[in-house]
Motif scaffolding. Structure first.
Motif, PDB file in Angstrom:
ATOM      1  N   TRP A   1       0.793  -1.006   0.053  1.00 36.27           N
ATOM      2  CA  TRP A   1      -0.013   0.103   0.012  1.00 36.27           C
ATOM      3  C   TRP A   1       0.823   1.337   0.130  1.00 36.27           C
ATOM      4  O   TRP A   1       0.429   2.456  -0.576  1.00 36.27           O
ATOM      5  CB  TRP A   1      -0.869   0.085   1.224  1.00 36.27           C
ATOM      6  CG  TRP A   1      -2.288  -0.945   1.209  1.00 36.27           C
ATOM      7  CD1 TRP A   1      -2.751  -2.192   1.416  1.00 36.27           C
ATOM      8  CD2 TRP A   1      -3.276  -0.433   0.138  1.00 36.27           C
ATOM      9  NE1 TRP A   1      -3.687  -2.692   0.891  1.00 36.27           N
ATOM     10  CE2 TRP A   1      -4.103  -1.612   0.014  1.00 36.27           C
ATOM     11  CE3 TRP A   1      -3.505   0.398  -0.930  1.00 36.27           C
ATOM     12  CZ2 TRP A   1      -5.281  -2.040  -0.767  1.00 36.27           C
ATOM     13  CZ3 TRP A   1      -4.626   0.388  -1.747  1.00 36.27           C
ATOM     14  CH2 TRP A   1      -5.528  -0.647  -1.562  1.00 36.27           C
TER      15      TRP A   1
ATOM     16  N   ARG B   1       0.261   4.002  -3.047  1.00 28.37           N
ATOM     17  CA  ARG B   1      -0.367   5.275  -2.856  1.00 28.37           C
ATOM     18  C   ARG B   1       0.848   6.426  -3.179  1.00 28.37           C
ATOM     19  O   ARG B   1       0.350   7.569  -2.994  1.00 28.37           O
ATOM     20  CB  ARG B   1      -0.699   5.321  -1.387  1.00 28.37           C
ATOM     21  CG  ARG B   1      -2.025   4.080  -1.175  1.00 28.37           C
ATOM     22  CD  ARG B   1      -2.699   5.000   0.107  1.00 28.37           C
ATOM     23  NE  ARG B   1      -4.020   4.026   0.215  1.00 28.37           N
ATOM     24  CZ  ARG B   1      -4.300   3.086   1.312  1.00 28.37           C
ATOM     25  NH1 ARG B   1      -3.383   3.096   2.005  1.00 28.37           N
ATOM     26  NH2 ARG B   1      -5.391   2.339   1.177  1.00 28.37           N
TER      27      ARG B   1
ATOM     28  N   ASN C   1      -1.823  -7.938   2.063  1.00 34.32           N
ATOM     29  CA  ASN C   1      -0.961  -6.669   2.197  1.00 34.32           C
ATOM     30  C   ASN C   1       0.352  -7.440   2.322  1.00 34.32           C
ATOM     31  O   ASN C   1       0.790  -8.230   2.789  1.00 34.32           O
ATOM     32  CB  ASN C   1      -1.192  -6.176   3.513  1.00 34.32           C
ATOM     33  CG  ASN C   1      -2.330  -5.543   3.685  1.00 34.32           C
ATOM     34  OD1 ASN C   1      -3.071  -5.006   2.425  1.00 34.32           O
ATOM     35  ND2 ASN C   1      -2.712  -4.946   4.857  1.00 34.32           N
TER      36      ASN C   1
HETATM   37  C1  LIG Z   1      -3.867  -3.851   4.898  1.00 42.14           C
HETATM   38  O1  LIG Z   1      -3.262  -2.538   4.824  1.00 42.14           O
HETATM   39  C2  LIG Z   1      -4.487  -1.865   4.885  1.00 42.14           C
HETATM   40  C3  LIG Z   1      -4.263  -0.205   4.220  1.00 42.14           C
HETATM   41  O2  LIG Z   1      -2.970   0.140   4.842  1.00 42.14           O
HETATM   42  C4  LIG Z   1      -5.259  -1.457   6.042  1.00 42.14           C
HETATM   43  O3  LIG Z   1      -6.227  -0.912   6.233  1.00 42.14           O
HETATM   44  C5  LIG Z   1      -5.594  -3.136   6.543  1.00 42.14           C
HETATM   45  O4  LIG Z   1      -6.162  -3.319   7.851  1.00 42.14           O
HETATM   46  C6  LIG Z   1      -4.463  -4.186   6.249  1.00 42.14           C
HETATM   47  N1  LIG Z   1      -5.063  -5.547   6.492  1.00 42.14           N
HETATM   48  C7  LIG Z   1      -4.323  -6.357   7.178  1.00 42.14           C
HETATM   49  C8  LIG Z   1      -5.217  -7.609   7.100  1.00 42.14           C
HETATM   50  O5  LIG Z   1      -3.410  -6.167   7.737  1.00 42.14           O
END
Ligand SMILES: *[C@@H]1O[C@H](CO)[C@@H](O)[C@H](O)[C@H]1NC(C)=O
Ligand SMILES: *[C@@H]1O[C@H](CO)[C@@H](O)[C@H](O)[C@H]1NC(C)=O
Length: 657
Positions: free
Chosen positions: A436, A440, A466
């Motif tokens: 991410w 971004r 992620n």
């Molecule tokens: C993955 O990254 C997003 C954006 O940074 C975040 O909102 C989300 O909670 C993350 N998901 C996990 C499973 O860690």
């Protein structure tokens, strides 16, 4: 005059003389200090934070550029300037990372991936000759031959992509008897004249050549024996690979005599029945992803003549985006297929290193051939024709004769009619990695649109994961250094022995590449081995990913600066920013596809999205990108920069489906 006065005068004269000696020495020592590579800088291994930063360097465009090029590349102070630029932009970071963390790691030199047994098997089973037909239970089985004979009917999203005529559309017109290839090529000629101002072709086929190719196709259709779905379909090839009857210029003002033979991409397309309409413009030596080639005075972005088309497969992208051909071949060493596809608004596929063979020099460690196409289906059909190893080719020696799999479209078309997809979302079970922080790090409008695309993929059943990709800064710099070094060496004879003048931006790029040290290049290649292990073993296999998705460009489509005509632009910071999602696929030899997902609100210029896969996973990324085609409607460029070749037979903006 007193003796005292005399003494004072003598002293001040001595001081002057001393000063005259000291100043040049101080200058020389200062310059020598700059020439040093400096101590390696340190980086903590495995630190998972995002560390990509911009680079800084002077930029110039227009009539000033040749002077800047002289100072940077040819003047007596050029070694100092070049070394300063490399040092100021992370040369020590690259060496430091290699010294600290890659001591026991061998250099890679080429991104060699051996196919898995199952990938080899899949390729082989798709490509058994005469296997199309039925299996032992009487169910139809798809093979490469069958797909190339019929096309990919029913695949894709006709209502979204009908703005562009696909290979399937041409095939449908011929098969239904609505028009012959020579009818269509007559109309094509009109289109090429209407679009002449976009400066698409480095060498366009003569009318007689087109007519002869079309008549041969007519004859095959009349006999009921078209060679494949490509028979009678116009295609173009970047001015980087031999096409019979056309000179080879590599974007420069010094062109060869017309080539006697086709290189493999042209030969394979010709053998499939395609009509080769010419070679497309690229910037000199392919050294810039902005796309503008000063010698050819173009091409122009069909959406806005005041913006770059993207490059270096610039003319190939514009040929497709303007509607003139459904597919043109390009080469991608630093985004040169994907960047122009994103900027000019078409699909662009850069394959796994070694997947599509070609014989025209140079064999780069970062460059891959591939299609720029109207739709994902067209890219897939081109991929089937272009891919597959060639006996005795350079790639075979590197990768292994029997380690290059044959192409297939598994998962894109259902292999057999037994598979029932009625109640299944198309991307169920597909795992997409997203970093991410990296995702971004581009223009806000591109981020928003790309996030919407990700949500669409999720609705289609994809699972988001992620991921973090540490050390992106070191990996991206390593790619830059390697491609600069390759440019420097590839075009070296021209640089030293120019019977013609290199363009200014080319000179600067080549000079930078030639000024890298052996130690720096060795560091780069050790980092390549490290990065291949990181991406393939830790990220792709560790997280069990099918693809990594991101925006395609690190910023909006750049506008052209004032006075750039005839000179071009040298702008490393802009190029580096635009390439923010590009280098992994080149440096690590992985396949990646760019697909349009929308348009900038104020300018109407296209926005691209990238799907990058593990080695040899072209079918997977094409499948994902194909689903993503359903996310947004395509808008062709405004008149008069768009031409619908098939309009007389298919009507306005409808598809043969
Ligand atoms: C993955 O990254 C997003 C954006 O940074 C975040 O909102 C989300 O909670 C993350 N998901 C996990 C499973 O860690
Ligand atoms: C330089 O040019 C001469 C004369 O055209 C040619 O014979 C020679 O091979 C060239 N050298 C290089 C390094 O290309």
């Amino acid at each position: 005059m007193s003796k005292e006065d005399d003494r004072i005068r003598m002293r001040s004269l001595e001081a002057w003389r001393l000063g005259l000696l000291v100043v040049p020495w101080a200058f020389l020592l200062g310059m020598l200090a700059i020439l040093q590579e400096g101590p390696p800088s340190s980086a903590m291994l495995g630190k998972t934070s995002y560390n990509l930063v911009d680079v800084s360097a002077p930029a110039a465009a227009g009539p000033l550029l040749p002077w800047v090029a002289w100072v940077v590349a040819r003047s007596p102070v050029s070694p100092w300037i070049l070394r300063y630029l490399l040092n100021a932009n992370g040369a020590a970071v690259v060496r430091g990372f290699a010294v600290e963390h890659c001591a026991g790691i061998p250099p890679a030199w080429y991104p060699i991936h051996k196919a898995t047994a199952s990938e080899l098997e899949l390729g082989a089973s798709w490509n058994q000759p005469n296997r199309s037909g039925e299996d032992h239970q009487g169910v139809a089985i798809t093979t490469t031959d069958a797909v190339l004979a019929r096309g990919l009917e029913g695949l894709g999203h006709p209502e979204q992509t009908s703005a562009y005529r696909s290979v399937q559309d041409y095939h449908g017109v011929y098969r239904s008897g609505k028009a012959t290839p020579s009818d269509v090529m007559e109309r094509w000629w009109e289109g090429s004249e209407q679009l002449a101002g976009l400066k698409i072709f480095a060498s366009a086929a003569h009318r007689e050549d087109l007519l002869a190719q079309a008549l041969a196709s007519d004859a095959r259709w009349n006999a009921g024996k078209p060679l494949s779905v490509w028979d009678g379909v116009p295609v173009a090839i970047k001015d980087q690979s031999a096409v019979q009857g056309h000179p080879l210029c590599f974007g420069s003002s010094e062109c060869s005599l017309p080539q006697a033979e086709d290189d493999l991409p042209a030969a394979r397309l010709r053998a499939a029945g395609a009509i080769l309409v010419g070679t497309t413009v690229m910037p000199e030596g392919g050294v810039t992803p902005l796309g503008y080639a000063p010698f050819f005075g173009g091409p122009f972005n069909p959406y806005s003549k005041g913006h770059y088309s993207g490059g270096s497969s610039a003319g190939s992208a514009v040929a497709v985006a303007s509607g003139l051909v459904p597919m043109a071949v390009g080469w991608d060493g630093g985004g040169s297929i994907r960047v122009p596809a994103a900027m000019s608004g078409c699909v662009g596929l850069a394959v796994t290193w070694g997947r599509i063979p070609y014989k025209t020099r140079p064999f780069s460690s970062v460059t891959k051939a591939g299609p720029l196409a109207a739709t994902i289906a067209d890219a897939a059909l081109a991929y089937l024709v272009l891919a597959g190893s060639e006996p005795g080719h350079f790639y075979n020696g590197q990768i292994g004769e029997d380690q290059i799999p044959l192409p297939h479209l598994d998962g894109i078309v259902d292999r057999s009619s037994r598979v029932d997809r009625e109640d299944r979302r198309p991307l169920k079970g597909v795992r997409l990695g997203i970093f991410w922080d990296h995702f971004r790090h581009t223009d806000p409008e591109i981020v928003t649109r790309s996030e919407e695309a990700v949500r669409f993929l999720e609705q289609q059943g994809a699972e988001l994961v992620n991921v973090t990709i540490p050390h992106l800064r070191e990996i991206h710099l390593s790619h830059s250094f390697r491609i600069l070094a390759e440019f420097g060496v590839t075009w070296e004879s021209e640089f030293y022995n120019a019977s013609y003048a290199l363009e200014a931006n080319t000179e600067i790029t080549l000079a930078l590449g030639r000024s890298l040290s052996a130690g720096e290049l060795l560091a780069v290649e050790k980092i390549r081995t490290f990065a291949i292990g990181l991406l393939r073993d830790k990220v792709f296999r560790g997280d069990n990913l099918d693809a990594i998705v991101s925006p395609m460009l690190g910023g909006r489509v750049p506008s052209t600066p004032r006075g750039y005509e005839g000179y071009g632009e040298s702008n490393t910071p802009l190029v580096y920013k635009i390439m923010r999602y590009v280098p992994l696929a080149n440096f690590l030899g992985l396949p990646a596809v760019s697909v349009p997902i929308g348009y900038e609100a104020d300018t109407g210029l296209p926005i691209g999205f990238q799907v990058m896969g593990d080695a040899w996973s072209e079918a997977k990324i094409l499948r994902i990108a194909g689903v993503l085609e359903g996310f947004s409607s395509r808008k062709p460029p405004p008149s008069p920069n768009h031409f619908d070749v098939l309009e007389p037979w298919l009507g306005v903006g409808t598809s043969s489906g």
